[in-house]
Design a protein around this motif. Structure first.
Motif, PDB file in Angstrom:
ATOM      1  N   PHE A 102       2.087 -11.800   7.667  1.00 16.59           N
ATOM      2  CA  PHE A 102       2.173 -10.423   8.133  1.00 16.59           C
ATOM      3  C   PHE A 102       1.071  -9.602   7.479  1.00 16.59           C
ATOM      4  N   ALA A 103       0.708  -8.532   8.145  1.00 19.43           N
ATOM      5  CA  ALA A 103      -0.254  -7.560   7.623  1.00 19.43           C
ATOM      6  C   ALA A 103       0.176  -6.192   8.132  1.00 19.43           C
ATOM      7  N   ASN A 104       0.119  -5.173   7.260  1.00 15.96           N
ATOM      8  CA  ASN A 104       0.536  -3.839   7.680  1.00 15.96           C
ATOM      9  C   ASN A 104      -0.124  -2.767   6.828  1.00 15.96           C
ATOM     10  N   TYR A 105       0.032  -1.553   7.279  1.00 18.06           N
ATOM     11  CA  TYR A 105      -0.515  -0.385   6.570  1.00 18.06           C
ATOM     12  C   TYR A 105       0.553   0.696   6.555  1.00 18.06           C
ATOM     13  N   THR A 106       0.687   1.354   5.396  1.00 19.85           N
ATOM     14  CA  THR A 106       1.714   2.379   5.215  1.00 19.85           C
ATOM     15  C   THR A 106       1.081   3.768   5.197  1.00 19.85           C
ATOM     16  N   PHE A 107       1.625   4.633   6.052  1.00 18.61           N
ATOM     17  CA  PHE A 107       1.186   6.032   6.114  1.00 18.61           C
ATOM     18  C   PHE A 107       2.245   6.905   5.447  1.00 18.61           C
ATOM     19  N   ARG A 108       1.807   7.722   4.501  1.00 23.47           N
ATOM     20  CA  ARG A 108       2.724   8.674   3.867  1.00 23.47           C
ATOM     21  C   ARG A 108       2.761   9.931   4.723  1.00 23.47           C
ATOM     22  N   ILE A 109       3.893  10.150   5.399  1.00 24.31           N
ATOM     23  CA  ILE A 109       4.039  11.303   6.280  1.00 24.31           C
ATOM     24  C   ILE A 109       4.492  12.524   5.499  1.00 24.31           C
ATOM     25  N   ALA A 110       5.448  12.348   4.640  1.00 22.50           N
ATOM     26  CA  ALA A 110       5.957  13.418   3.785  1.00 22.50           C
ATOM     27  C   ALA A 110       6.400  12.793   2.475  1.00 22.50           C
ATOM     28  N   LYS A 111       6.917  13.633   1.584  1.00 20.49           N
ATOM     29  CA  LYS A 111       7.312  13.142   0.262  1.00 20.49           C
ATOM     30  C   LYS A 111       8.328  12.018   0.360  1.00 20.49           C
ATOM     31  N   ASP A 112       9.299  12.123   1.251  1.00 22.36           N
ATOM     32  CA  ASP A 112      10.367  11.135   1.359  1.00 22.36           C
ATOM     33  C   ASP A 112      10.296  10.314   2.642  1.00 22.36           C
ATOM     34  N   LEU A 113       9.184  10.414   3.327  1.00 19.52           N
ATOM     35  CA  LEU A 113       9.092   9.761   4.623  1.00 19.52           C
ATOM     36  C   LEU A 113       7.769   9.007   4.729  1.00 19.52           C
ATOM     37  N   THR A 273       5.116  -3.600 -12.533  1.00 17.04           N
ATOM     38  CA  THR A 273       6.489  -3.249 -12.189  1.00 17.04           C
ATOM     39  C   THR A 273       6.639  -1.839 -11.654  1.00 17.04           C
ATOM     40  N   ALA A 274       5.802  -0.906 -12.024  1.00 19.84           N
ATOM     41  CA  ALA A 274       5.946   0.476 -11.582  1.00 19.84           C
ATOM     42  C   ALA A 274       5.277   0.640 -10.228  1.00 19.84           C
ATOM     43  N   GLU A 275       6.064   0.965  -9.210  1.00 18.94           N
ATOM     44  CA  GLU A 275       5.512   1.148  -7.881  1.00 18.94           C
ATOM     45  C   GLU A 275       6.406   2.069  -7.078  1.00 18.94           C
ATOM     46  N   SER A 276       5.865   2.604  -6.050  1.00 19.94           N
ATOM     47  CA  SER A 276       6.623   3.498  -5.201  1.00 19.94           C
ATOM     48  C   SER A 276       7.473   2.713  -4.221  1.00 19.94           C
ATOM     49  N   GLU A 277       8.485   3.367  -3.715  1.00 18.73           N
ATOM     50  CA  GLU A 277       9.334   2.714  -2.723  1.00 18.73           C
ATOM     51  C   GLU A 277       8.552   2.437  -1.442  1.00 18.73           C
ATOM     52  N   ALA A 278       7.598   3.287  -1.105  1.00 20.12           N
ATOM     53  CA  ALA A 278       6.769   3.037   0.073  1.00 20.12           C
ATOM     54  C   ALA A 278       5.966   1.756  -0.099  1.00 20.12           C
ATOM     55  N   LYS A 279       5.474   1.525  -1.326  1.00 23.47           N
ATOM     56  CA  LYS A 279       4.741   0.293  -1.582  1.00 23.47           C
ATOM     57  C   LYS A 279       5.669  -0.918  -1.515  1.00 23.47           C
TER      58      LYS A 279
END
Length: 755
Positions: A102-113, A273-279
């Motif tokens: 798989f390959a993907n890209y994450t876009f941060r739309i808002a603080k929690d989204l 170990t420290a990472e965001s939930e989006a990551k």
């Protein structure tokens, strides 16, 4: 708790573990992909991913712990053959293997989204595991999109949509919600958490042939934190079909998904170990990884290290299956001898047939070539002519037969090969003899347990046929129309004691000697040659298989391999947390093998009947036919004589067999192929068995990469590629000989601890 702020550019993560069922979007994969839809295999699965900021790539691998015949073999003729019983065969069993990227890209739309978009690619070890209609599926691909929202305290909510535009054209929509881990216990680095979760999904012609609700799946994860970035997760879930059925191959409704309770036990790691939930979402792609708890650890540096994990290698076996022994086919049928006289009645000889008697001329005493008779069935009487009515002379047919039997036997063994790709556990213990800043040397000992199961598949190994050869003789006598009465012949009938006319016991006569008959009644001007009214004889030869016995054989080899390695390795530290090792050394391999050959004797349908008819039946114009009366002398008080006409008749019989072929239906989850049993009826089963033990010494070479998981360098993850050479050997159970070859490439992943 709020999301962790992540400043690292690159993240590495992965999982490795055990799954009691491989449940994929509501489908029990082993059950759906097996020939008989009853497989309950557990699976080993591992995944890995690398993310660079918001971009992530990764893989997922699944391997069934049991081998089975792919379901598509029931549709393509590689399992059984409904059109030819003697070509029935089964392929070797295989382990389901799935390789995904798989390959993907994450876009941060808002603080929690956040929104993640990408592609998933699937490859299957054998295209017969999945089928779209009657076509094999070797690979497929899909677009994927995930919307992740963490705005509700303590909850992670995700909406996923997948669209397969390749092999399984259709879409799949699911909603998942999970509670962030609740801390149940904590002591130093060790901690236990609890995370309930559930999901619900809707199917757009992906699992089924129509749209409908897919499945509902509640569950709970218990993550156990071990050290920084490393946790052991226990999970249990129940997948429930929501009731919107799909359509099967024959138009019948089938369940879209499978009701299953299943559990998993997986090691999970992430670095750093420290990472965001989006990551975390980006790294996991389309597979779910349970939350990872992160805690610190105390520095420690020791020379001893122990590691354990799972590896994969292959073992190959070739099978030389011998021909089957003969079955006592004579016990399956009763030999007939036949009966009846094989000839005509004469002046001195009665002719006793199976369905009546023609008495000798002397016993009747008429002296004109006619005699008395008995007849049993009305079907024996033909051309029922009457005085003045014209038509053919009446005839009576008698029957006698004889039987002869022959048996043929043939058979050949067959050769086949099978390879089993094994997922095996291992444990290693090593000691650093030299431990420099970058270079090190260590010695150790390792143990691995390998269990493999291979088989030859079932094929025909012997064929016997018992054939019945029947010669059916027909003896046709003409009725003496000059002196027989004008009433119908009554059966069963004794012509000398006519039961319907006691006052006239001699009402019917048969002509047994045409020459005498012609000498008495065929002379005179215009009279025909009545010598042709003598008896006729025809023969029908029938050859029919009364018993066909096919012997099918299948050999199964189970091997337990205990492998002890004594490695010497040289290590080189690339970075502060990454080290490579090159290892080599001898191996001591103990094999416990069991070889079993099953022979099944099956009674098949007898098959077609071949009939050859010789001779012909000739019918004659009745002497009462006014159209052939000449100017001759009237030789009998109630009629005249006549001429001859012929009408030969030849017949044959036969039979044929056919069976409809099955076809799969559309929809990933709606395939309803079933296994085909061995053809015919089982008569007997014979077993040959061998169990023994072999010892073989070998060598190996291995390349390993180690990744320290904590700053104390106590816990580490390892991944390796390896080649083992083990001399091959041959075993036999008396019916099959099998050569075992355990030399192969392999790979593995594990977890280690330094002390």
């Amino acid at each position: 708790m709020p999301p962790v702020v992540d400043t690292s550019l690159v993240h590495v993560s992965g999982t490795a573990g055990y799954y009691s069922r491989y449940m994929f979007r509501g489908l029990d994969v082993a059950y759906r992909t097996g020939i008989d839809q009853s497989n309950e295999s557990a699976f080993f699965g591992t995944s890995g991913a690398v993310s660079i900021q918001n971009f992530a790539v990764g893989f997922w691998y699944m391997n069934s712990l049991d081998s089975y015949v792919p379901g598509g073999a029931g549709f393509d003729g590689s399992y059984g053959n409904p059109k030819n019983q003697l070509d029935f065969r089964t392929p070797p069993r295989e382990r389901y293997q799935e390789y995904d990227l798989f390959a993907n890209y994450t876009f941060r739309i808002a603080k929690d989204l956040s929104l993640t978009a990408g592609m998933n690619f699937y490859w299957f070890s054998d295209g017969r595991f999945w089928a779209q209609g009657d076509h094999h599926v070797n690979n497929t691909m899909e677009a994927a999109a995930s919307l992740n929202w963490t705005g509700v305290p303590y909850l992670n909510q995700t909406v996923n949509y997948f669209y397969d535009f390749d092999a399984f054209t259709g879409g799949f929509l699911e909603y998942k919600v999970s509670m962030r881990p609740i801390e149940l216990y904590k002591s130093g680095d060790f901690a236990i958490g609890l995370s309930p979760n559930l999901g619900i999904s809707y199917d757009f012609r992906y699992n089924g042939t129509n749209n409908g609700w897919n499945n509902f799946e509640p569950g709970v994860d218990v993550p156990i934190h071990i050290t920084d970035g490393l946790s052991l997760n226990f999970g249990v879930r129940y997948s429930m079909d929501l009731g919107d059925s799909s359509q099967g191959a024959q138009g019948q409704p089938v369940d879209r998904t499978d009701d299953r309770l299943w559990f998993s036990a997986t090691f999970q790691y992430t670095f750093p170990t420290a990472e965001s939930e989006a990551k975390q979402l980006a790294r996991t792609g389309y597979k779910d990884l349970a939350p990872v708890l992160a805690f610190g650890g105390d520095p420690d540096n020791r020379r001893w290290r122990v590691s354990t994990g799972a590896g994969m290698r292959s073992i190959h076996s070739s099978f030389d299956v011998g021909r089957a022994k003969r079955f006592n086919i004579d016990s399956l049928f009763i030999r007939k001898s036949g009966g009846g006289f094989l000839g005509f009645a004469t002046d001195t000889q009665n002719a006793v047939y199976l369905d009546g008697t023609v008495f000798s001329g002397d016993s009747s005493g008429y002296g004109d070539g006619t005699t008395d008779f008995t007849v049993q069935n009305a079907s024996q009487v033909t051309a029922d002519a009457k005085q003045g009515d014209g038509g053919n002379n009446r005839q009576i047919t008698y029957h006698s037969d004889r039987y002869a039997y022959s048996t043929t036997a043939s058979g050949n063994g067959f050769n086949s090969g099978d390879s089993d790709q094994i997922v095996y556990p291992y444990i290693n213990l090593s000691y650093d003899v030299v431990s420099g800043d970058r270079v090190g040397v260590s010695v150790g000992v390792g143990y691995a347990f390998n269990h493999s199961s291979m088989n030859s598949g079932a094929q025909l190994a012997g064929l016997q046929t018992a054939t019945e050869n029947r010669t059916a003789q027909s003896f046709i006598y003409n009725v003496d129309e000059l002196f027989s009465t004008n009433t119908a012949i009554v059966t069963p009938l004794d012509a000398r004691t006519v039961n319907n006319d006691p006052a006239n016991p001699n009402a019917y006569y048969l002509i047994y000697d045409g020459t005498q008959y012609d000498a008495n009644y065929g002379t005179g001007a215009g009279n025909p040659d009545l010598s042709k009214l003598g008896p006729q004889r025809t023969a029908t030869n029938t050859r029919q298989a009364v018993a066909t016995v096919a012997a099918f054989r299948a050999a199964t080899l189970d091997v337990d391999m205990h492998s002890i390695s004594i490695p010497i390795d040289f290590s080189y530290k690339i970075t502060d947390r990454i080290r490579t090792r090159v290892s080599f050394g001898p191996t001591l391999n103990i094999f416990n093998e069991e070889l079993t050959t099953e022979t099944y004797y099956q009674l098949l349908n007898p098959g077609a009947v071949t009939t050859t008819t010789t001779g012909q039946v000739v019918t004659y114009k009745s002497p009462y036919d006014s159209s052939i009366i000449g100017g001759g002398v009237v030789n009998k008080p109630d009629g005249t004589v006549g001429t001859v006409s012929t009408a030969p008749t030849v017949s044959s019989t036969g039979s044929s067999n056919s069976a409809p072929s099955a076809s799969a239906s559309g929809g990933k989850g709606s395939s309803d192929g079933r296994s085909r049993d061995l053809p015919g009826k089982n008569l007997a089963r014979a077993t040959n068995h061998h169990s023994g033990q072999h010892f073989e010494a070998g060598v190996f070479g291995q390349f390993t990469v180690e990744l320290d998981l904590d700053s104390a360098k106590r816990w580490f993850m390892e991944a390796y590629a390896r080649y083992d050479y083990v001399p091959g050997f041959t075993i036999s159970d008396g019916a099959t000989s099998s050569e075992i070859d355990a030399s192969s490439w392999g790979a593995g992943i594990g977890l280690g601890f330094r002390f």
